[in-house]
Write a protein that holds these residues in place. Structure first.
Motif, short mmCIF file in Angstrom:
data_model
loop_
_atom_site.label_atom_id
_atom_site.label_comp_id
_atom_site.label_asym_id
_atom_site.label_seq_id
_atom_site.Cartn_x
_atom_site.Cartn_y
_atom_site.Cartn_z
N ILE A 54 26.10 -4.90 -1.03
CA ILE A 54 24.74 -4.43 -0.76
C ILE A 54 24.79 -2.98 -0.29
N ARG A 55 23.82 -2.18 -0.71
CA ARG A 55 23.77 -0.76 -0.36
C ARG A 55 22.58 -0.46 0.55
N ILE A 56 22.69 0.64 1.27
CA ILE A 56 21.58 1.13 2.09
C ILE A 56 21.14 2.47 1.52
N TYR A 57 19.83 2.60 1.27
CA TYR A 57 19.26 3.82 0.72
C TYR A 57 18.31 4.42 1.76
N ARG A 58 18.36 5.74 1.89
CA ARG A 58 17.46 6.43 2.81
C ARG A 58 16.42 7.23 2.04
N ASP A 59 15.16 7.15 2.54
CA ASP A 59 14.07 7.89 1.92
C ASP A 59 13.82 9.15 2.76
N PRO A 60 14.20 10.35 2.30
CA PRO A 60 14.06 11.57 3.11
C PRO A 60 12.61 11.96 3.33
N ARG A 61 11.67 11.37 2.61
CA ARG A 61 10.25 11.73 2.78
C ARG A 61 9.64 11.09 4.03
N ILE A 62 10.28 10.04 4.55
CA ILE A 62 9.67 9.23 5.62
C ILE A 62 10.24 9.62 6.97
N GLY A 63 9.37 9.88 7.92
CA GLY A 63 9.78 10.16 9.29
C GLY A 63 9.54 8.95 10.18
N GLN A 64 9.58 9.19 11.48
CA GLN A 64 9.36 8.08 12.41
C GLN A 64 7.89 7.66 12.35
N PRO A 65 7.61 6.38 12.65
CA PRO A 65 6.22 5.90 12.58
C PRO A 65 5.41 6.31 13.80
N LEU A 66 5.36 7.60 14.05
CA LEU A 66 4.68 8.14 15.23
C LEU A 66 4.17 9.53 14.87
N PHE A 67 2.85 9.69 14.86
CA PHE A 67 2.28 10.99 14.51
C PHE A 67 0.87 11.07 15.09
N ALA A 68 0.28 12.26 15.04
CA ALA A 68 -1.07 12.48 15.55
C ALA A 68 -1.99 12.91 14.42
N VAL A 69 -3.24 12.51 14.51
CA VAL A 69 -4.26 12.93 13.55
C VAL A 69 -5.41 13.56 14.33
N SER A 100 0.83 -1.20 0.00
CA SER A 100 0.00 0.00 0.00
C SER A 100 0.87 1.26 0.00
N GLU A 101 0.36 2.33 -0.59
CA GLU A 101 1.12 3.58 -0.64
C GLU A 101 1.35 4.16 0.75
N SER A 102 0.45 3.88 1.69
CA SER A 102 0.58 4.44 3.03
C SER A 102 1.50 3.61 3.94
N THR A 103 1.89 2.43 3.50
CA THR A 103 2.67 1.54 4.37
C THR A 103 4.01 2.14 4.79
N PRO A 104 4.81 2.73 3.89
CA PRO A 104 6.09 3.31 4.35
C PRO A 104 5.90 4.36 5.44
N ARG A 105 4.84 5.17 5.32
CA ARG A 105 4.60 6.20 6.34
C ARG A 105 4.13 5.57 7.65
N LEU A 106 3.21 4.59 7.56
CA LEU A 106 2.67 3.98 8.78
C LEU A 106 3.74 3.24 9.57
N PHE A 107 4.67 2.59 8.86
CA PHE A 107 5.68 1.77 9.53
C PHE A 107 7.04 2.44 9.62
N GLY A 108 7.17 3.64 9.08
CA GLY A 108 8.44 4.35 9.19
C GLY A 108 9.57 3.70 8.42
N LEU A 109 9.32 3.33 7.16
CA LEU A 109 10.34 2.66 6.35
C LEU A 109 11.32 3.69 5.80
N GLN A 110 12.25 4.10 6.63
CA GLN A 110 13.21 5.14 6.24
C GLN A 110 14.35 4.59 5.40
N GLN A 122 14.89 7.65 -3.05
CA GLN A 122 15.84 7.11 -2.08
C GLN A 122 17.28 7.49 -2.45
N VAL A 123 18.06 7.80 -1.41
CA VAL A 123 19.44 8.27 -1.59
C VAL A 123 20.39 7.26 -0.95
#
Length: 678
Positions: A557-572, A525-535, A547-548
């Protein structure tokens, strides 16, 4: 003193039989995808948590987090595993040498249980040593590589021991309770397959027992005690497994994943049955069978001797029926018994490896072999042999000739010559009363040692699975240095092992055979990286253009970071707030998370862990109900202002099950003490 000496002798035999693991550093049982990629990380995680003073009921490092005890196979509820978990760690991991001794000593425990069974049946010390060796060093127990499978089978001798006691009329109620308790302990082992088939076999034996004593109220009371004690003792494992199973998908070899109420298709059972041609494996090596059926010429010959010479005793018919029942269950679709139990008995469909029921046959044959040796040595004819004894010797020689002739066209090999040679030598050995026990044991050990041990493989070979795990330690070192709460995804074809459990890093993935349905719904799902904090994404190439690359391992093997994703903790919030929200993780361990939250207006604090029963939340010390946000992760309602949020995993299925297990053990102890007093 005699028992201690016998156990010491069995320990020496076990060490010698598996010398590649105990006396050499060049071999391992872990050089296999399942053991290296799944079992070892599981055991490692459990041991680290035990050393940290925590009970690892929840595993946050695979699939975003899921119950560990509910998965059954990690073996957390198995008391024998606790000894392993208490052993010293090296660099945060269980040393390979410790794991090798763990694997070997399971066989010694199996040998000790089988020795106890044979002695309880009245076998002599040497005959019991033979029976113990047959059970521990051949077939299912001798060859199985996966510890949770192995652990589930080693309780079989004790199940038969206590049932044989009540079958003979010895302290019926106490032994019925002990039989139920031991079968319950088998369900704690880490796998359900063998215990389910053991329960089916016991159902057959109980039916026979009650049919011959249907007017005896004590017999019915014993059956009721057994039926109550077994589920009580197993409850600490079974209840969380059922809870997890009702909410999970399971891959069983069928085209589609199975849900709890789906019946595992019978073609899966047929595939994992022992086929009739594999019965040649009872006396020789047959590659490619689902579960090794070997017991050897010595065991089979002496078991038939027991039936021929002591067929009218109480114990021999019982053991013969147990052997026949176990063999028919293992043959699966080849005989009508296992298909019938599949259709009529609940939960049998979940036990999709009928071939593993061969351990029931092998245990009964081991005990019959011990009794058969004693029956032969206790002959009363000083001047000659009876007709039955002559037939037994003639049968051995006839088998040797027939077997050798049938395989005469094959290239000369141990597999071709050994069974025939053992049959001839056993026939000769049986003429000597004094030396027969030692010779029979020696011949069996030759049979067992000559059998290949596929589970034991050479270490550090090309393409080593163990080396793949250790060669990527620099990936984990980099990720552990990163701040904040995050998860990783990875290319499973490049890093197929349970990277998260092995390194203590939260991973949305893993080498597993089941998955909670809510996590499965979120997959892709498109929301999964945000919900689970897949940085971070770990792979040779990025999974998204944003991803950078931030790190490259020595393995490429390389590690890539997604700058769009924060920690999986937020308020609505339902409405916009004037003040910004501030959320901070104060502490996070597998079974608990503590969060400081400041909200500008009331809302839901979303915590990116999968929703699952057993999690409890409190805001400023007051319990609140955890909600399921987007049908995947947890959310807690919080008012405006500063608050302390605490989440803890306190599963009622585990703690309630532990209470039932303790009660079952106390009832068993009380019945045993009462019977002893009377």
């Amino acid at each position: 003193m005699r028992t201690s000496a016998a156990l010491g002798f069995l320990l020496a035999l076990t060490i010698g039989m598996y010398w590649k693991l105990t006396l050499s550093g060049n071999y391992t049982w872990l050089e296999n995808p399942d053991q290296a990629f799944q079992v070892r990380p599981w055991l490692d995680y459990e041991a680290r948590e035990i050393h940290a003073g925590r009970l690892p009921l929840w595993d946050p490092y695979q699939l975003g987090g899921q119950t560990l005890i509910g998965q059954v196979q990690p073996g957390l509820a198995n008391p024998l595993n606790w000894i392993l978990f208490a052993m010293p760690l090296r660099d945060g991991h269980i040393p390979l040498g410790t794991l090798h001794w763990y694997w070997v000593l399971i066989r010694w425990v199996a040998a000790a249980f089988a020795y106890w069974l044979c002695r309880d049946l009245g076998a002599s010390v040497w005959a019991s040593l033979l029976g113990a060796s047959i059970f521990a060093f051949s077939g299912f127990v001798g060859q199985t590589g996966t510890p949770q499978f192995l652990m589930s089978g080693i309780w079989t001798p004790l199940v038969l021991l206590f049932f044989a006691r009540l079958f003979r009329g010895e302290r019926v109620l106490a032994n019925a309770a002990c039989c139920g308790a031991v079968l319950g302990a088998a369900f704690l082992s880490g796998h359900h397959n063998v215990p389910i088939y053991t329960a089916v076999l016991l159902g057959i034996l109980w039916t026979w027992y009650l049919a011959t004593r249907w007017r005896n109220p004590r017999a019915w009371a014993a059956a009721a005690i057994f039926a109550a004690i077994c589920p009580m003792v197993s409850a600490v494992q079974v209840l969380p497994a059922v809870e997890y199973g009702r909410l999970a998908l399971r891959w069983v070899g069928a085209p589609e994943a199975q849900r709890w109420h789906d019946k595992v298709p019978y073609h899966v059972h047929a595939e994992y049955s022992l086929k009739a041609p594999a019965l040649a494996g009872l006396v020789t090596y047959v590659p490619g069978v689902q579960s090794d059926p070997l017991v050897g010429v010595v065991a089979l010959a002496l078991a038939l001797t027991a039936i021929a010479l002591r067929g009218r005793s109480r114990d021999v018919p019982l053991l013969a029926m147990a052997a026949l029942g176990g063999l028919m269950l293992a043959l699966g679709s080849t005989t009508p018994l296992q298909p019938l139990t599949y259709r009529l008995i609940p939960m049998v469909d979940k036990a999709r490896y009928p071939a593993m029921a061969i351990v029931l046959f092998q245990c009964a044959i081991a005990a019959l072999g011990a009794l058969g040796l004693d029956a032969w040595l206790q002959r009363d004819e000083p001047s000659g042999l009876s007709t039955r004894r002559k037939a037994i010797l003639g049968g051995l020689l006839g088998f040797a000739i027939t077997y050798y002739v049938l395989r005469a066209g094959e290239p000369l090999s141990i597999g071709r010559a050994l069974p025939a040679a053992v049959a001839v030598m056993l026939a000769v050995a049986l003429f000597s009363r004094r030396m027969a026990p030692v010779l029979a044991l020696s011949l069996f050990l030759v049979e067992a040692a000559a059998h290949p041990f596929p589970a034991i493989r050479q270490r550090d070979v090309t393409g080593s699975f163990l080396k793949q795990v250790t060669d990527q330690a620099d990936l984990a070192d980099f990720l552990k240095r990163q701040s904040g709460w995050f998860r990783i995804s990875m290319a499973e074809n490049e890093i197929p092992y349970n990277f998260g459990d092995w390194n203590g890093i939260e991973h949305l993935g893993g080498y597993l055979a089941s998955m909670p349905e809510n996590v499965n719904r979120a997959w892709g799902s498109e929301s999964t990286p945000r919900l689970f904090g897949l940085q971070y994404h770990v792979a040779s190439t990025p999974s998204a253009p944003e991803q950078v690359e931030v790190f490259q391992s020595q393995s490429g093997i390389r590690i890539y970071r997604d700058p769009r994703i924060g920690q999986p903790l937020f308020a609505v919030h339902d409405l916009p707030c004037g003040d910004p929200d501030r959320l901070r993780v104060l502490s996070r361990v597998p079974n608990a998370t503590v969060i400081d939250a400041h909200l500008g207006c009331p809302g839901l604090v979303v915590i990116g862990d999968p929703w699952f029963p057993g999690w409890r939340a409190a805001v400023d010390g007051r319990p609140v109900r955890i909600q399921e946000f987007e049908q995947v992760v947890r959310a807690v309602p919080v008012g405006a202002g500063s608050h302390r949020i605490e989440l803890r995993y306190v599963p009622g299925s585990v703690y309630g099950g532990a209470g039932l297990t303790l009660l079952g053990l106390l009832l068993t102890g009380s019945l045993c003490a009462h019977g002893r007093t009377r």
